[in-house]
Design an enzyme around this catalytic site. Structure first.
Site, mmCIF file in Angstrom:
data_model
loop_
_atom_site.group_PDB
_atom_site.id
_atom_site.type_symbol
_atom_site.label_atom_id
_atom_site.label_comp_id
_atom_site.label_asym_id
_atom_site.label_seq_id
_atom_site.Cartn_x
_atom_site.Cartn_y
_atom_site.Cartn_z
ATOM 1 N N PHE A 163 13.138 4.722 11.626
ATOM 2 C CA PHE A 163 11.812 4.266 11.229
ATOM 3 C C PHE A 163 10.998 5.448 10.721
ATOM 4 C CE2 PHE A 163 7.591 2.545 11.380
ATOM 5 C CZ PHE A 163 7.794 1.252 10.926
ATOM 6 N N LYS B 200 0.809 -1.183 0.000
ATOM 7 C CA LYS B 200 0.000 0.000 0.000
ATOM 8 C C LYS B 200 0.859 1.256 0.000
ATOM 9 C CE LYS B 200 -3.693 -2.127 2.683
ATOM 10 N NZ LYS B 200 -4.346 -2.178 3.989
ATOM 11 N N ASP C 151 14.453 -0.953 1.225
ATOM 12 C CA ASP C 151 15.048 -1.200 2.532
ATOM 13 C C ASP C 151 15.948 -2.427 2.408
ATOM 14 O OD1 ASP C 151 15.421 -1.775 5.308
ATOM 15 O OD2 ASP C 151 13.481 -0.937 5.804
ATOM 16 N N GLU D 60 7.924 1.982 -5.754
ATOM 17 C CA GLU D 60 7.975 1.508 -4.368
ATOM 18 C C GLU D 60 8.145 2.707 -3.440
ATOM 19 O OE1 GLU D 60 7.150 -0.515 -2.119
ATOM 20 O OE2 GLU D 60 8.526 -2.201 -2.215
#
Length: 183
Positions: free
Chosen positions: A155, A46, A106, A102
């Protein structure tokens, strides 16, 4: 604008203005590569949906759009390493020039898996475009053809990127406070 999510953000890494500027540049680069070639923009759901929407508008070529949904995180902060297709593409990609969009590159697990998958389905070419590149986390030999921003090993959320399906609607890229995801 008020946001109930602001208190969960440690710092802003990429502002709205920086996002708009870089996506305009990426769109121009894709235009130069693909005008006259009718590419297929293929968003990895998503997380890519916000970026892909802006990228497709920034790249004014005749093209169409498709989505694939994969899972490797399972509501965790790191990839499980196992990629599974949750929603497959709905059209034949034989002989097509794919622009795989994308949100973040990562570990590379997802894009390594998808690149191989699309090759076996007959894609003529695969161009990987990622909004964010986090090379410090790479475990697979995958590189983006075009990347918006290189980010540190923190993060990040916002602009489509989530933590437990939340924070996607923040209009910038921010670092999530550790106490939020360690609850």
């Amino acid at each position: 604008m008020k946001s109930e999510m602001e208190n969960d953000i440690l710092k802003v890494l990429v502002t709205e203005e920086e996002l708009k500027g870089r996506i305009t540049e990426l769109g121009a680069e894709l235009y130069e590569r693909f005008h006259g070639k009718n590419p297929l923009f293929l968003g990895v759901l998503k997380g890519s949906f916000v970026f892909m929407s802006d990228l497709v508008r920034a790249c004014q070529v005749k093209s169409d759009v498709e989505f694939i949904a994969v899972s490797s995180y399972e509501n965790a902060t790191t990839s499980s390493g196992r990629v599974k297709i949750v929603h497959d593409i709905q059209q034949d990609i034989t002989g097509r020039n794919l622009i795989v969009v994308e949100d973040i590159l990562d570990s590379g697990n997802t894009l390594a898996f998808l690149s191989e998958y699309f090759k076996t389905r007959g894609a003529a070419s695969i161009t990987i475009v990622t909004l964010l590149d986090k090379p410090s986390r790479r475990t697979k030999a995958v590189t983006a053809d075009l990347a918006g921003f290189v980010v540190p090993d923190e993060f990040v959320v916002g602009y489509g990127l989530d933590y437990c399906q939340q924070y996607r609607n923040i209009p910038y890229i921010g670092v999530l406070k550790p106490e939020v995801y360690s609850r």
